[in-house]
Structures are given as C-alpha cells and as structure tokens.
Motif scaffolding. Structure first.
Motif, PDB file in Angstrom:
ATOM      1  N   LYS A  28      -4.578 -11.218  14.891  1.00 46.38           N
ATOM      2  CA  LYS A  28      -3.730 -11.704  13.806  1.00 46.38           C
ATOM      3  C   LYS A  28      -2.447 -12.270  14.403  1.00 46.38           C
ATOM      4  O   LYS A  28      -1.544 -11.542  14.789  1.00 46.38           O
ATOM      5  CB  LYS A  28      -3.407 -10.577  12.819  1.00 46.38           C
ATOM      6  CG  LYS A  28      -4.639  -9.900  12.227  1.00 46.38           C
ATOM      7  CD  LYS A  28      -5.415 -10.821  11.311  1.00 46.38           C
ATOM      8  CE  LYS A  28      -6.596 -10.095  10.680  1.00 46.38           C
ATOM      9  NZ  LYS A  28      -7.415 -10.956   9.838  1.00 46.38           N
ATOM     10  N   ARG A  31       1.288 -12.230  12.049  1.00 46.88           N
ATOM     11  CA  ARG A  31       1.400 -11.002  11.272  1.00 46.88           C
ATOM     12  C   ARG A  31       2.282 -10.004  11.994  1.00 46.88           C
ATOM     13  O   ARG A  31       2.414 -10.027  13.212  1.00 46.88           O
ATOM     14  CB  ARG A  31       0.003 -10.399  11.081  1.00 46.88           C
ATOM     15  CG  ARG A  31      -0.872 -11.132  10.083  1.00 46.88           C
ATOM     16  CD  ARG A  31      -0.766 -10.476   8.727  1.00 46.88           C
ATOM     17  NE  ARG A  31      -1.069  -9.057   8.861  1.00 46.88           N
ATOM     18  CZ  ARG A  31      -2.310  -8.563   8.923  1.00 46.88           C
ATOM     19  NH1 ARG A  31      -3.350  -9.367   8.837  1.00 46.88           N
ATOM     20  NH2 ARG A  31      -2.514  -7.266   9.066  1.00 46.88           N
ATOM     21  N   ASP A  72      -7.398  -5.289   7.033  1.00 43.54           N
ATOM     22  CA  ASP A  72      -8.016  -5.572   8.326  1.00 43.54           C
ATOM     23  C   ASP A  72      -9.278  -4.749   8.531  1.00 43.54           C
ATOM     24  O   ASP A  72     -10.167  -5.146   9.273  1.00 43.54           O
ATOM     25  CB  ASP A  72      -7.025  -5.260   9.454  1.00 43.54           C
ATOM     26  CG  ASP A  72      -5.795  -6.140   9.388  1.00 43.54           C
ATOM     27  OD1 ASP A  72      -5.961  -7.375   9.395  1.00 43.54           O
ATOM     28  OD2 ASP A  72      -4.677  -5.596   9.322  1.00 43.54           O
ATOM     29  N   GLU A 302      -0.244  -0.025   4.654  1.00 48.12           N
ATOM     30  CA  GLU A 302       0.293  -1.063   5.529  1.00 48.12           C
ATOM     31  C   GLU A 302       1.186  -0.396   6.560  1.00 48.12           C
ATOM     32  O   GLU A 302       2.108   0.350   6.208  1.00 48.12           O
ATOM     33  CB  GLU A 302       1.085  -2.116   4.749  1.00 48.12           C
ATOM     34  CG  GLU A 302       1.649  -3.202   5.656  1.00 48.12           C
ATOM     35  CD  GLU A 302       2.356  -4.332   4.916  1.00 48.12           C
ATOM     36  OE1 GLU A 302       2.646  -5.369   5.552  1.00 48.12           O
ATOM     37  OE2 GLU A 302       2.609  -4.177   3.703  1.00 48.12           O
ATOM     38  N   THR A 304       3.795  -1.103   9.538  1.00 47.56           N
ATOM     39  CA  THR A 304       4.684  -2.068  10.178  1.00 47.56           C
ATOM     40  C   THR A 304       5.268  -1.439  11.441  1.00 47.56           C
ATOM     41  O   THR A 304       4.855  -0.351  11.855  1.00 47.56           O
ATOM     42  CB  THR A 304       5.815  -2.476   9.229  1.00 47.56           C
ATOM     43  OG1 THR A 304       6.722  -1.365   9.063  1.00 47.56           O
ATOM     44  CG2 THR A 304       5.269  -2.866   7.856  1.00 47.56           C
TER      45      THR A 304
END
Length: 331
Positions: A28, A31, A72, A302, A304
């Motif tokens: 990715k 991203r 993903d 998610e 990060t």
C-alpha cells in the motif's frame, strides 16, 4: 542430558519452521495505516440453506464497510462451520458457507483463520489444507504469528493467532460446559511455550493476540478460567494491546489493565445473555450488544503509527461503539 538437549533443539527448529514470522506484504503505497475486519462464530448451518439470516446480513454489511472504510485482511475468529466443522478438504461447506456468502469484491482479501470449538468437533486439518485451494483462506497452522509494517510510518503490527481449544480443551455449548482440559497436555504446553517466546521477543508497536475463547466475557460462557490462568498474565506481562475473540454470540468491549478485550462473535447467531456481568472486573465493561435487532455484527480496526481505532458495527448498517487504544510503551 545430551538427548534432552537434542530434543529441545529439534522442538525449537520445528516451531521456527512451522510458524513463520516474516512480514506480510500489504503493498500500500499511499497509506499510513492498516485496516482489517474481525468476525467470529460466522459458520452457517450444516443443512440447507447452509447459512443463517444473521450470517447473510453480516456478510453484506462487512462488504459495505470494507469498501467504504477499507480492509486489508479479515480475522476469522473460529466456529467457521457449525455444528461439527468439516470432514474433509473437499467438503461442500467451504463453498456453501464461505465462498458463496462473502462474495463482495472488498472481501476478496486474505482471511486469517483460527479454529473454534465447533471446528474441533470436525477435521481442523482439512480447514488448514483448504489454504491450498483458496486464494484468500489463510490457515497455515493451528496457531501462528502475523507481522505487518504499518505503511509509511516505520511502525509495526504483530497479531498472534492462537488455538484456544488446543490450549484449554473443547466444550459442549448446549450444556454450557466449560473447556474440559486439553486433549494433549504436550500440545497445549508446546503452544504456551511458543506463545511466551513470541510475546517476549516482540518489539511490535501494536501487539494483538486472537483466539476463539474469551478471556473476559459477560455473556453465556463467561470468562474462560483456563485463559485467565495461562494467557491473562502473559498479556499483562508483555503489554499486549488487545485480545480478540468470539465464542459468545454478541459484541463486547471490556477494558482491563490497559488491554482491550474485544468479543466479536455475532457473525451467525445473536445472544443477549449477560448473566456473567458480575464475573468481570467492576467497571471494565464499556460496550455490549447481542440484540436480534442488530441483525449480526463485526469489528473494524484501523492501526496507525500511534493508535488503534476499533469500531463495532451492527449488520443493519450503523456503527455502535468506537474506542481508541494506544501503541505499546516498551520503555
């Protein structure tokens, strides 16, 4: 003594060989996060139409959320095929309850699978072998480790996938029986030794552990005493970010000792039972739903560079609860 050392070395080599720790390639470029879904207890029915209304509505909403928010990969948290797993790699259940149900384009991503108690009533090796038949079904071994680089961040995510039935034993849901102890003490101890080795070595910024049985749950099955004894101390000692599971057929978020306990078992049936509410640490329950009106549910996460955002979705199309977990403090 020499023979004992040789045995230990052989065991160590076999563990390293069977449970690869290479980083998964997300590819990715633009991203800065990793996104995934987690769903448990999604395994349809062993007779026509081989799916439940809850599974169908959950699969449909998973496709929508994955398309809109991104995914993903997907964690499949056990009880993949009700009520007695599959009998062989050629079982039609793979098509009827999996391939023909989770059809959205956004769900054509890796599904990282572990076994539940109903899967262990059948042939788990057949589910592992199905990894060779499907482009998205990823079940390399009874337990294994996944490593990811969070794109463009220099940070990492590790997910350790456990076989809690091998660790604690099987259970009979219909009589609400607790796990009866491992079928093989040797296999249980081997997994536990491997787990602690992996936890102790992990420098991941986010460290997740996933299994089928819950550590903490307020619902029908309640806390799993075996995991409270064997797993819970390790999660605390090695500062795990979260533990994800299914088994109870609802959605729960319990927070204890800075660890998030995520129950995502609403993929096929729903159960509003809360009779173990007082069997978890006081004030730890942040969210619970098992109402039939939700039509099912799952989790979107998610990760990060400095936080993990966990959102609980109901199958009828809205988010119900969201929480944020910090990265690990390894200083």
């Amino acid at each position: 003594m020499a023979l004992t050392l040789v045995s230990i070395l052989i065991a160590a080599i076999s563990v390293a060989y069977c449970y690869p720790t290479a980083f998964q390639d997300l590819s990715k470029k633009n991203r800065t996060s990793i996104k995934f879904l987690a769903v448990g207890d999604w395994g349809g029915l062993p007779y026509s139409p081989y799916v439940t209304a809850v599974q169908k509505s959950t699969a449909q909403e998973m496709g929508i959320v994955a398309e809109q928010m991104g995914a993903d990969f997907i964690l499949a948290l056990g009880d993949n095929f009700y009520y007695k797993g599959v009998n062989s790699v050629d079982s039609p259940r793979f098509k009827e309850t999996f391939e023909a149900v989770f059809t959205a384009k956004s769900l054509q991503v890796p599904w990282y699978v572990i076994a539940g108690n109903h899967d262990h009533a059948g042939n788990v090796k057949a589910q592992i072998e199905y990894s060779q038949r499907s482009n998205r079904w990823k079940f390399p071994s009874y337990y294994y480790e996944l490593n990811f680089r969070i794109p463009n961040s220099g940070k990492t995510l590790t997910i350790i996938m456990l076989d809690t039935i091998m660790l604690c034993g099987n259970s009979l849901d219909h009589v609400d029986e607790k796990p009866r102890g491992p079928l093989s003490v040797v296999d249980a101890n081997r997994q536990l030794t491997w787990l602690e080795e992996r936890l102790a070595l992990s420098k991941a910024d986010f460290l997740l552990v996933a299994g089928h049985y819950p550590v903490w749950s307020v619902s029908k099955h309640g806390p799993t005493q075996c995991l409270l004894q064997k797993l819970h101390p390790l999660l605390n000692k090695y500062k795990a970010t979260a533990y994800l599971c299914g088994h109870d057929h609802n959605l729960q978020y319990i927070e204890e000792s800075d660890i998030g306990y995520v129950v995502s078992g609403a993929g096929n049936f729903l159960d509003p039972d809360t009779h173990h509410w007082k069997h978890v640490p006081k004030g730890s329950v942040k969210f619970f739903t098992g109402q039939a009106s939700t039509l099912g549910g799952f989790v979107h996460a998610e990760v990060t560079k400095n936080k993990m955002i966990v959102t609980f979705f109901q199958a009828k199309g809205t988010s119900l609860y969201r929480t944020v977990l910090s990265d690990r403090d390894l200083d």
